[in-house]
Scaffold this motif. Sequence first.
Motif, mmCIF file in Angstrom:
data_model
loop_
_atom_site.group_PDB
_atom_site.id
_atom_site.type_symbol
_atom_site.label_atom_id
_atom_site.label_comp_id
_atom_site.label_asym_id
_atom_site.label_seq_id
_atom_site.Cartn_x
_atom_site.Cartn_y
_atom_site.Cartn_z
ATOM 1 N N ALA A 77 43.190 37.573 87.435
ATOM 2 C CA ALA A 77 43.168 36.691 88.595
ATOM 3 C C ALA A 77 42.677 37.409 89.845
ATOM 4 O O ALA A 77 42.088 36.790 90.740
ATOM 5 C CB ALA A 77 44.560 36.120 88.835
ATOM 6 N N ALA A 78 42.902 38.735 89.896
ATOM 7 C CA ALA A 78 42.480 39.527 91.050
ATOM 8 C C ALA A 78 41.055 40.052 90.906
ATOM 9 O O ALA A 78 40.574 40.783 91.771
ATOM 10 C CB ALA A 78 43.438 40.699 91.245
ATOM 11 N N GLY A 79 40.378 39.696 89.825
ATOM 12 C CA GLY A 79 39.023 40.167 89.603
ATOM 13 C C GLY A 79 38.952 41.579 89.074
ATOM 14 O O GLY A 79 37.901 42.216 89.149
ATOM 15 N N ALA A 80 40.064 42.094 88.543
ATOM 16 C CA ALA A 80 40.107 43.464 88.032
ATOM 17 C C ALA A 80 40.361 43.485 86.529
ATOM 18 O O ALA A 80 40.932 44.442 85.995
ATOM 19 C CB ALA A 80 41.194 44.262 88.755
ATOM 20 N N GLY A 81 39.923 42.430 85.853
ATOM 21 C CA GLY A 81 40.180 42.335 84.422
ATOM 22 C C GLY A 81 39.503 43.412 83.601
ATOM 23 O O GLY A 81 39.896 43.656 82.455
ATOM 24 N N ALA A 82 38.489 44.076 84.166
ATOM 25 C CA ALA A 82 37.795 45.140 83.438
ATOM 26 C C ALA A 82 38.429 46.513 83.643
ATOM 27 O O ALA A 82 37.994 47.490 83.026
ATOM 28 C CB ALA A 82 36.327 45.186 83.861
ATOM 29 N N PHE A 83 39.425 46.620 84.509
ATOM 30 C CA PHE A 83 40.099 47.904 84.701
ATOM 31 C C PHE A 83 40.763 48.316 83.380
ATOM 32 O O PHE A 83 41.462 47.509 82.757
ATOM 33 C CB PHE A 83 41.179 47.801 85.775
ATOM 34 N N PRO A 84 40.584 49.560 82.944
ATOM 35 C CA PRO A 84 41.290 49.986 81.733
ATOM 36 C C PRO A 84 42.797 50.018 81.965
ATOM 37 O O PRO A 84 43.272 50.497 82.993
ATOM 38 C CB PRO A 84 40.735 51.387 81.475
ATOM 39 N N VAL A 85 43.529 49.490 81.005
ATOM 40 C CA VAL A 85 44.993 49.438 81.074
ATOM 41 C C VAL A 85 45.551 50.236 79.914
ATOM 42 O O VAL A 85 45.241 49.960 78.751
ATOM 43 C CB VAL A 85 45.509 47.989 81.023
ATOM 44 N N THR A 86 46.371 51.219 80.203
ATOM 45 C CA THR A 86 46.982 52.017 79.141
ATOM 46 C C THR A 86 48.153 51.246 78.532
ATOM 47 O O THR A 86 48.575 50.215 79.050
ATOM 48 C CB THR A 86 47.500 53.355 79.683
ATOM 49 N N ARG A 87 48.662 51.779 77.457
ATOM 50 C CA ARG A 87 49.898 51.192 76.941
ATOM 51 C C ARG A 87 51.055 51.592 77.849
ATOM 52 O O ARG A 87 50.935 52.501 78.678
ATOM 53 C CB ARG A 87 50.141 51.603 75.496
ATOM 54 N N ALA A 88 52.159 50.915 77.709
ATOM 55 C CA ALA A 88 53.354 51.240 78.489
ATOM 56 C C ALA A 88 53.714 52.704 78.287
ATOM 57 O O ALA A 88 53.372 53.318 77.268
ATOM 58 C CB ALA A 88 54.509 50.345 78.076
ATOM 59 N N ILE A 89 54.430 53.280 79.249
ATOM 60 C CA ILE A 89 54.734 54.712 79.130
ATOM 61 C C ILE A 89 55.735 54.999 78.017
ATOM 62 O O ILE A 89 55.788 56.114 77.497
ATOM 63 C CB ILE A 89 55.211 55.313 80.466
ATOM 64 N N GLY A 90 56.547 54.007 77.654
ATOM 65 C CA GLY A 90 57.485 54.210 76.567
ATOM 66 C C GLY A 90 57.134 53.313 75.392
ATOM 67 O O GLY A 90 56.488 52.276 75.579
ATOM 68 N N PRO A 91 57.548 53.725 74.194
ATOM 69 C CA PRO A 91 58.213 54.983 73.875
ATOM 70 C C PRO A 91 57.223 56.146 73.787
ATOM 71 O O PRO A 91 56.036 55.932 73.585
ATOM 72 C CB PRO A 91 58.850 54.696 72.516
ATOM 73 N N ASP A 92 57.759 57.346 73.923
ATOM 74 C CA ASP A 92 56.937 58.547 73.848
ATOM 75 C C ASP A 92 57.854 59.738 73.612
ATOM 76 O O ASP A 92 58.954 59.789 74.174
ATOM 77 C CB ASP A 92 56.160 58.731 75.154
ATOM 78 N N PRO A 93 57.434 60.706 72.814
ATOM 79 C CA PRO A 93 58.267 61.896 72.596
ATOM 80 C C PRO A 93 58.604 62.639 73.888
ATOM 81 O O PRO A 93 59.693 63.229 74.005
ATOM 82 C CB PRO A 93 57.419 62.753 71.656
ATOM 83 N N LEU A 94 57.694 62.628 74.868
ATOM 84 C CA LEU A 94 57.997 63.274 76.141
ATOM 85 C C LEU A 94 59.175 62.597 76.833
ATOM 86 O O LEU A 94 60.018 63.267 77.455
ATOM 87 C CB LEU A 94 56.774 63.235 77.060
ATOM 88 N N LEU A 95 59.243 61.282 76.733
ATOM 89 C CA LEU A 95 60.360 60.554 77.343
ATOM 90 C C LEU A 95 61.650 60.769 76.553
ATOM 91 O O LEU A 95 62.736 60.807 77.137
ATOM 92 C CB LEU A 95 60.041 59.067 77.442
ATOM 93 N N ALA A 96 61.530 60.903 75.242
ATOM 94 C CA ALA A 96 62.715 61.209 74.440
ATOM 95 C C ALA A 96 63.290 62.565 74.848
ATOM 96 O O ALA A 96 64.516 62.736 74.962
ATOM 97 C CB ALA A 96 62.367 61.190 72.951
ATOM 98 N N SER A 97 62.413 63.533 75.091
ATOM 99 C CA SER A 97 62.882 64.840 75.562
ATOM 100 C C SER A 97 63.518 64.724 76.937
ATOM 101 O O SER A 97 64.522 65.383 77.229
ATOM 102 C CB SER A 97 61.710 65.822 75.609
ATOM 103 N N ALA A 98 62.939 63.879 77.798
ATOM 104 C CA ALA A 98 63.536 63.658 79.120
ATOM 105 C C ALA A 98 64.917 63.025 78.990
ATOM 106 O O ALA A 98 65.856 63.391 79.709
ATOM 107 C CB ALA A 98 62.626 62.768 79.964
ATOM 108 N N ALA A 99 65.056 62.069 78.065
ATOM 109 C CA ALA A 99 66.358 61.433 77.852
ATOM 110 C C ALA A 99 67.386 62.445 77.367
ATOM 111 O O ALA A 99 68.568 62.400 77.762
ATOM 112 C CB ALA A 99 66.219 60.286 76.856
ATOM 113 N N LEU A 100 66.961 63.381 76.516
ATOM 114 C CA LEU A 100 67.877 64.419 76.049
ATOM 115 C C LEU A 100 68.273 65.345 77.200
ATOM 116 O O LEU A 100 69.444 65.741 77.315
ATOM 117 C CB LEU A 100 67.238 65.214 74.913
ATOM 118 N N ASP A 101 67.334 65.672 78.067
ATOM 119 C CA ASP A 101 67.668 66.473 79.253
ATOM 120 C C ASP A 101 68.729 65.773 80.093
ATOM 121 O O ASP A 101 69.689 66.410 80.562
ATOM 122 C CB ASP A 101 66.426 66.707 80.111
ATOM 123 N N ARG A 102 68.547 64.488 80.326
ATOM 124 C CA ARG A 102 69.522 63.729 81.111
ATOM 125 C C ARG A 102 70.892 63.724 80.427
ATOM 126 O O ARG A 102 71.939 63.809 81.096
ATOM 127 C CB ARG A 102 69.033 62.301 81.320
#
Length: 223
Positions: A77-102
């Motif tokens: 709708a904003a005219g930015a439909g061609a911008f590359p969009v990554t997948r969501a940041i989770g899940p990811d092993p880096l975040l699992a390690s962060a969760a273990l740190d917490r």
Amino acid sequence: MTPLLLVAHGSRSGDVAGSLASAVAARSGLDVRLAHADVRGPTVAETVADLPHAVVVPAFLAAGHHVRRDLPAQLAAAGAGAFPVTRAIGPDPLLASAALDRLREAGWRHGDAVVLAAAGSADAVALGQVRQAARQLQVAIGRRVRVGFAASAAPRVDALVAGLRAAGEERVAVATWLLAPGVFADRVAACGADVVSVPLGTHPGVVDTILARYERALAQPAA
């Protein structure tokens, strides 16, 4: 360099998203812009108005309705439909390690029963990704990790904690699978566990995951 557009939910529970955008910019030197998919501004449309191009990184721990439907629609709708969009940041092993740190910071001990506590969703894909995150945390911990929810899905984290106690677990530790404080984090904190970690927030693992998504998108050949 190509700007990074970080899109967060828009919860009124504080400005963790703003702090996270600042941390990503400080680590990388990138032009990092912040937009919200819901509730608060700046909106996606407002943020992309002066961006000829950007890599869009959804700062969500699972790809629910906002990531798969709302965000693409808002970009289009904003005219930015061609911008590359990554997948969501989770899940990811880096975040699992962060969760273990917490968890460690909160007082987790080897041998504790562990629960990964997420907000909850009616979206089956998002729920499956939370369970994937639990499996990643399980690898890091070396013991089964169960999944509980603060709302909108079963089992509820407080009921799961109570059930583990009834089954004879001496201590229960809950890893909070949320980015920011707020209503859901408050519910998780009140679940009755011996240990409850704080949300992931601006943990370096979250920053690293965002930058990894961005760099992978840039490395992809143009469509």
